[in-house]
Design an enzyme around this catalytic site. Structure first.
Site: not given
Lengths: 191, 404, 134
Positions: B226, B143-144, B147
């Site tokens: 997100e 997820h990070e 980004h």
């Protein structure tokens, strides 16, 4: 006269547009081909890393696993066969690497039966390293195959396929896991 | 598929432009209201914005990481974390390995920074490392890193700078108003027709509404990113359950992050302030509700592609799309994989319990702090801080005396 | 970290995967927030939770400051028959047992719910303060 100039201007404009489109598509293809190459290089790094870690692992494990000579030999053999196809095509290499991965998987599965081994810090570090390398290979392969897919689509779809044909872009080869058992980690129960 | 997702951010960019226009309009009308000159107001707004940008550009990462008391980690310090980050780096196709930081905090959270993917950083709290198993941690790191890959960090930085500028200008304008700047100025200027009164009122309305509107836009962009990062994490790991169960564990953690503030909130995997507000309502949160994120991830039955995520999202949101259309174009199926944690191959080093992980991480931090480790024969381990002055120390368990 | 009671620098002790800060001068024990969570996770020490939620106790005992955040800690009663006075960080940083307090607390536990609590952990906590009592 006037119509002639208009036609010339139109022709020049069309030619310019075509040139720009050509350059744009060509550059896009080059970029994708490089991406595929880079992705392959990433897999290669990990395969090499696994290859280098194995002698260490065999050395550590040997003392504990006296009754598992077959398993150990299978790993060593698979490692040697990886070496022999080092300069072969993607297809042959992926087969040999797949077999090596499977042999390693069996080794770690058997290692579960040796509590002494599982308490060995050196072994634990190697296990973490090798399992993660295994993951890295499959993640790098994932990205490689996605890149090949995008690239192949570009070389086969209109209009970029014309330019690909003219300038000699060949379709990329997928890195498939040819050993079916490697797709799923071996599940062993010791109950 | 990868290129398209990172280039297709038109909607987010349009929203950023609207925020920019909001800032300019605010500057213009306040300029007229206070200085009789819209241009002066515009220039002032832009100057404030540039200053904010410069501060953020030159110290952005350091401010963020410093605020959260992050400490840099090398591979030797904590191989497992490093390996997981490298795995996700490969899966996302990032070219450069991000720098890894650990934040000593019992709360569970993680964030990524870095204005371009070449020099990105990812930070995780010790609490998170304790609670999550390998599959779950992989989901969070995926997820990070998405980004970073999708350049959300830059986008969100631009947004928060714009938002910050709007808030600051509106705040000082209201101060100025309360302490009577505007009243005197109005009276001394000639005439003062109704047109000027209208402009003044527009200026006031802007002063009140602009920060609120900007905040809403900011939240909308943040939530969208997100969802996208969740979808990317599922795609990278091929295992949406990992992130889903990580989110579940993080949500149930009782600790609140000590070192987060409003500016850094959208960078975290979950909103660090969730406990201060009441139930975070839909429009006023940087993050979508966790329960919903988990539900979407868990209903990805068919595969791990963006298309599958979009379908799962549609089940909950009655047909609206969350992914840009270009990401849905490619229809190659992406199969899911099964859990690694717990399989025979993955045993041992993979699934050490929570308490073992806690010891591992704390010992790492103690060593970074130059603590001396003494192993007593009774099985107790004494960790002596460098500032400990006594030459001997007695084991509190068995009473044996050790030299320091 | 400095001992909240005597300001001597504390050492960290680990036994059976539990870690806590221990003052070699006054034998006080500090549990930080993460360690409490671990403890509550593996045992059923609900009494601690109840104590943390109880109102602040009025007492003449000296006020202590939290060793991590520096804020004044709140006093809480723990246990029923002969309660112990805990110092609890208002920011949730952790809690402090003065010398002997933890023994007093552990000794009265088994009467109520001995089966629910992991014995290993209790025996450690009990043993950790042994020398101070000798």
């Amino acid at each position: 006269m006037d119509i002639g100039i208009v036609i010339i201007v139109i022709v020049i404009a069309v030619v310019l547009i075509l040139i720009f489109a050509f350059v744009g598509i060509y550059n896009g293809l080059v970029k994708l081909r490089n991406q595929v190459k880079n992705a392959w290089a990433q897999i290669d790094v990990q395969l090499k890393r696994r290859f280098d870690l194995i002698p260490n692992l065999v050395e550590t494990v040997k003392g504990y696993m006296k009754h598992e000579r077959d398993t150990l030999e299978a790993v060593t053999r698979a490692r040697t066969s990886v070496q022999t196809v080092a300069n072969a095509g993607v297809g042959e290499r992926s087969k040999a690497e797949g077999e090596l991965g499977m042999a390693l998987g069996r080794l770690f599965a058997v290692a579960e039966q040796y509590p002494d081994l599982k308490a060995n810090q050196n072994f634990l570090a190697l296990q973490e390293e090798l399992t993660s390398t295994e993951n890295k290979i499959s993640f790098a392969r994932q990205y490689y195959n996605d890149s090949v897919l995008t690239y192949n689509n570009k070389t086969q779809m209109f209009p970029s396929n014309i330019i690909a044909m003219m300038t000699g872009f060949k379709a990329g080869e997928f890195f498939e896991v040819t050993v079916p058992a490697e797709k799923e980690a071996p599940k062993v129960s010791f109950s | 598929m990868w290129e398209q997702i990172s280039s297709n951010r038109t909607r987010s960019i349009v929203l950023v432009i609207i925020m920019g226009l909001l800032l300019l309009l605010l500057g213009y009308f306040l300029g007229i209201a206070f200085f009789d000159s819209g241009i002066l107001g515009l220039i002032l707004a832009i100057v404030v914005w540039i200053i904010m940008n410069l501060i953020a550009y030159f110290q952005g990462d350091n401010i963020l990481l410093g605020m959260a008391k992050a400490r840099k980690i090398e591979k030797e310090d904590y191989p497992r974390l490093y390996n997981i980050v490298e795995e996700m780096k490969l899966a996302s196709g990032l070219e450069h390995m991000p720098t890894i930081y650990i934040i000593d905090d019992p709360a569970s959270n993680a964030f990524a920074t870095g204005r371009d993917p070449k020099q990105a950083s990812v930070a995780v709290t010790t609490g998170l490392l304790q609670v999550l198993n390998r599959d779950e941690l992989q989901g969070v790191i995926g997820h990070e890193l998405s980004h970073v890959k999708n350049r959300d960090v830059l986008l969100m930085a631009m947004c928060s700078i714009l938002l910050g500028t709007i808030v600051i200008i509106a705040y000082y304008a209201s101060r100025f108003l309360i302490f009577g700047g505007v009243g005197n100025r109005r009276r001394s200027s000639s005439g003062g027709g109704s047109a000027q009164l209208i402009i003044l009122i527009i200026g006031l309305v802007f002063m009140i509404l602009a920060p609120i509107a900007a905040q809403f836009i900011y939240f909308a962009i943040s939530r969208k990113r997100e969802y996208l990062a969740d979808a990317s994490s599922a795609l990278y790991t091929r295992y949406p359950e990992g992130l889903a169960s990580a989110l579940e564990k993080i949500a149930s953690s009782t600790n609140q992050l000590k070192s987060a503030n409003n500016a850094t909130a959208p960078m975290y995997i979950i909103n660090p302030f969730r406990k201060q507000g009441l139930r975070a309502s839909d429009l006023t949160s940087t993050h979508p509700p966790i329960s919903e994120r988990i539900r979407i991830l868990r209903s990805m039955a068919g595969g791990a592609s963006y298309k599958d995520y979009n379908q799962a999202y549609q089940q909950i949101h009655k047909g609206s799309n969350v992914m840009p259309p270009s990401a849905l174009g490619l229809t190659e199926p992406v199969p899911l994989r099964s859990a690694q944690t717990g399989t025979a191959q993955a045993g041992g080093a993979y699934e050490s319990g929570r308490r073992e992980r806690a010891r591992e991480i704390n010992d790492l931090l103690w060593k970074k702090d130059n603590y001396i480790m003494l192993d007593c024969s009774c099985g107790t381990r004494l960790k002596i801080p460098p500032e400990f002055k006594n030459a001997i120390v007695r084991c509190p368990h068995c009473g044996k005396v050790h030299q320091v | 970290m400095k001992c909240p009671a005597c300001h001597h620098s504390m050492i960290v002790i680990e036994y059976d995967k539990i870690e806590l800060d221990y003052c070699t001068e006054c034998s006080g024990i500090w549990f930080d927030a993460g360690e409490i969570e671990l403890l509550l996770d593996t045992t059923n020490l609900d009494v601690i939770n109840q104590s943390l939620q109880s109102p602040e106790a009025r007492t003449a005992e000296k006020e202590r400051r939290c060793p991590t955040c520096g804020k004044k800690m709140e006093k809480r009663k723990l246990g029923e028959s002969s309660p112990v006075l805990l110092d609890v960080c208002p920011n949730g940083g952790g809690l402090w047992f003065d010398s002997g307090e933890i023994n007093q607390f552990v000794q009265q536990l088994p009467e109520k719910d001995s089966g629910a609590i992991s014995n290993r952990i209790l025996s450690f906590i009990q043993n950790v303060v042994k020398p101070a009592n000798q």
